[in-house]
Design a protein around this motif. Structure first.
Motif, PDB file in Angstrom:
ATOM      1  N   THR A  87      88.639  44.359 -44.561  1.00 36.28           N
ATOM      2  CA  THR A  87      87.545  44.328 -45.532  1.00 36.28           C
ATOM      3  C   THR A  87      86.313  43.646 -44.950  1.00 36.28           C
ATOM      4  O   THR A  87      85.177  44.072 -45.183  1.00 36.28           O
ATOM      5  N   ALA A  88      86.526  42.584 -44.187  1.00 32.77           N
ATOM      6  CA  ALA A  88      85.404  41.898 -43.538  1.00 32.77           C
ATOM      7  C   ALA A  88      84.694  42.828 -42.563  1.00 32.77           C
ATOM      8  O   ALA A  88      83.455  42.858 -42.496  1.00 32.77           O
ATOM      9  N   ILE A  89      85.465  43.606 -41.818  1.00 42.40           N
ATOM     10  CA  ILE A  89      84.871  44.575 -40.892  1.00 42.40           C
ATOM     11  C   ILE A  89      84.035  45.605 -41.652  1.00 42.40           C
ATOM     12  O   ILE A  89      82.912  45.937 -41.267  1.00 42.40           O
ATOM     13  N   GLY A  90      84.582  46.100 -42.775  1.00 38.34           N
ATOM     14  CA  GLY A  90      83.855  47.074 -43.571  1.00 38.34           C
ATOM     15  C   GLY A  90      82.585  46.505 -44.178  1.00 38.34           C
ATOM     16  O   GLY A  90      81.563  47.195 -44.269  1.00 38.34           O
ATOM     17  N   ALA A  91      82.623  45.224 -44.596  1.00 37.08           N
ATOM     18  CA  ALA A  91      81.439  44.590 -45.190  1.00 37.08           C
ATOM     19  C   ALA A  91      80.314  44.467 -44.168  1.00 37.08           C
ATOM     20  O   ALA A  91      79.139  44.685 -44.485  1.00 37.08           O
ATOM     21  N   VAL A  92      80.658  44.132 -42.933  1.00 40.50           N
ATOM     22  CA  VAL A  92      79.650  44.035 -41.872  1.00 40.50           C
ATOM     23  C   VAL A  92      79.018  45.403 -41.633  1.00 40.50           C
ATOM     24  O   VAL A  92      77.792  45.525 -41.480  1.00 40.50           O
ATOM     25  N   ALA A  93      79.853  46.449 -41.623  1.00 39.00           N
ATOM     26  CA  ALA A  93      79.327  47.803 -41.418  1.00 39.00           C
ATOM     27  C   ALA A  93      78.373  48.195 -42.551  1.00 39.00           C
ATOM     28  O   ALA A  93      77.325  48.797 -42.320  1.00 39.00           O
ATOM     29  N   LEU A  94      78.731  47.834 -43.796  1.00 39.60           N
ATOM     30  CA  LEU A  94      77.862  48.146 -44.937  1.00 39.60           C
ATOM     31  C   LEU A  94      76.525  47.419 -44.852  1.00 39.60           C
ATOM     32  O   LEU A  94      75.494  47.952 -45.249  1.00 39.60           O
ATOM     33  N   TRP A  95      76.539  46.205 -44.349  1.00 37.35           N
ATOM     34  CA  TRP A  95      75.316  45.402 -44.278  1.00 37.35           C
ATOM     35  C   TRP A  95      74.274  46.044 -43.373  1.00 37.35           C
ATOM     36  O   TRP A  95      73.075  46.024 -43.649  1.00 37.35           O
ATOM     37  N   PHE A  96      74.733  46.656 -42.278  1.00 39.08           N
ATOM     38  CA  PHE A  96      73.811  47.200 -41.284  1.00 39.08           C
ATOM     39  C   PHE A  96      73.524  48.697 -41.460  1.00 39.08           C
ATOM     40  O   PHE A  96      72.586  49.214 -40.854  1.00 39.08           O
TER      41      PHE A  96
END
Length: 262
Positions: A87-96
């Motif tokens: 989920t943390a990996i996905g959140a970083v992807a969403l941010w950028f």
């Protein structure tokens, strides 16, 4: 989301999507992929991930009500730390990611997950396996499968609410019966989706308009959930899954093409 849709056609698509979500949670998993695509058509792709999340949680509540007695808690505990990492990996992807990139990402994720499901169905034929019963992984294989499935499920559910096919594959290979499968899926996604809420709020993907939209879609979710429960034992599941795979693949491809054209 700055305002609710004003077009009746948009609301019709959202209602269909909400019903598909409810049906997927309590009946035949896979129709949620179509719901993801419908939300991404009506709303900006990035915003659609946040708008769909409360609808998913509402559908999770129906699934828990119907199947909570059949949950396998040990499996959920094994997956939990890996899902957090994914989920943390996905959140970083969403941010950028911007909106056009999100359309490509959502489409690509759905196509990859659909291909994984299709391979899982065809693999026994290619391998010459006669039995349809999956073999549950043990020892290191079980821990590795949990790590891979947890990270993939966390990342895909954060980026596109599309972790369903990952969990379908993992639980199927674990040898789950239908009721254990439905009960474990219900609690897994309810917990994961609740965990995603503060992250989505922090990313600006959930606001009061998002919550209001979910409340307005409750009747559609309920209709889909009740239909799923009623039909899960009464339809030809194999034919239905093939149709869902084909429609989802076409929709995902169109989503990617629309992003490229834009």
């Amino acid at each position: 989301m700055t305002e609710l849709p004003s077009d009746p056609a948009a609301w019709a698509l959202l209602a269909i999507a909400a019903a598909l979500v409810g049906f997927s949670k309590t009946g035949i998993n896979g129709t949620s992929s179509l719901a993801i695509l419908l939300f991404a058509i009506v709303l900006p792709a990035k915003e659609s991930t946040g708008a769909l999340l409360p609808v998913l949680i509402l559908a999770d509540l129906f699934a828990i009500r119907f199947y909570s007695r059949h949950v396998e808690w040990r499996v959920l505990g094994r997956l939990a730390p890996w899902v957090v990492a994914g989920t943390a990996i996905g959140a970083v992807a969403l941010w950028f990611a911007d909106d056009s990139i999100m359309r490509v990402l959502i489409g690509a994720i759905l196509l990859a997950m659909l291909a994984l499901q299709l391979w899982n169905k065809l693999r026994p034929r290619f391998a010459g396996v006669q039995s349809d019963e999956p073999k549950a992984p043990t020892g290191l294989a079980r821990r590795s499968a949990a790590a891979g499935a947890g990270i993939a499920a966390g990342a895909t559910t954060m980026m596109a609410n599309a972790a369903g096919p990952v969990m379908v594959l993992y639980l199927t290979l674990s040898g789950f019966s239908k009721l254990r499968f439905l009960g474990t899926m219900a609690w897994f996604f309810f917990a994961v989706n609740l965990f995603k809420v503060p992250i989505s709020v922090g990313l600006g993907l959930i606001d009061w308009y998002t919550l209001l939209m979910a409340l307005l879609l409750i009747p559609a979710v309920a209709v889909g959930a009740l239909a799923g429960r009623a039909l899960v034992h009464r339809i030809d599941q194999k034919q239905f899954e093939i149709a869902t795979l084909v429609l989802s693949a076409v929709g995902a491809a169109l989503l990617i093409l629309s992003a490229s054209a834009g």
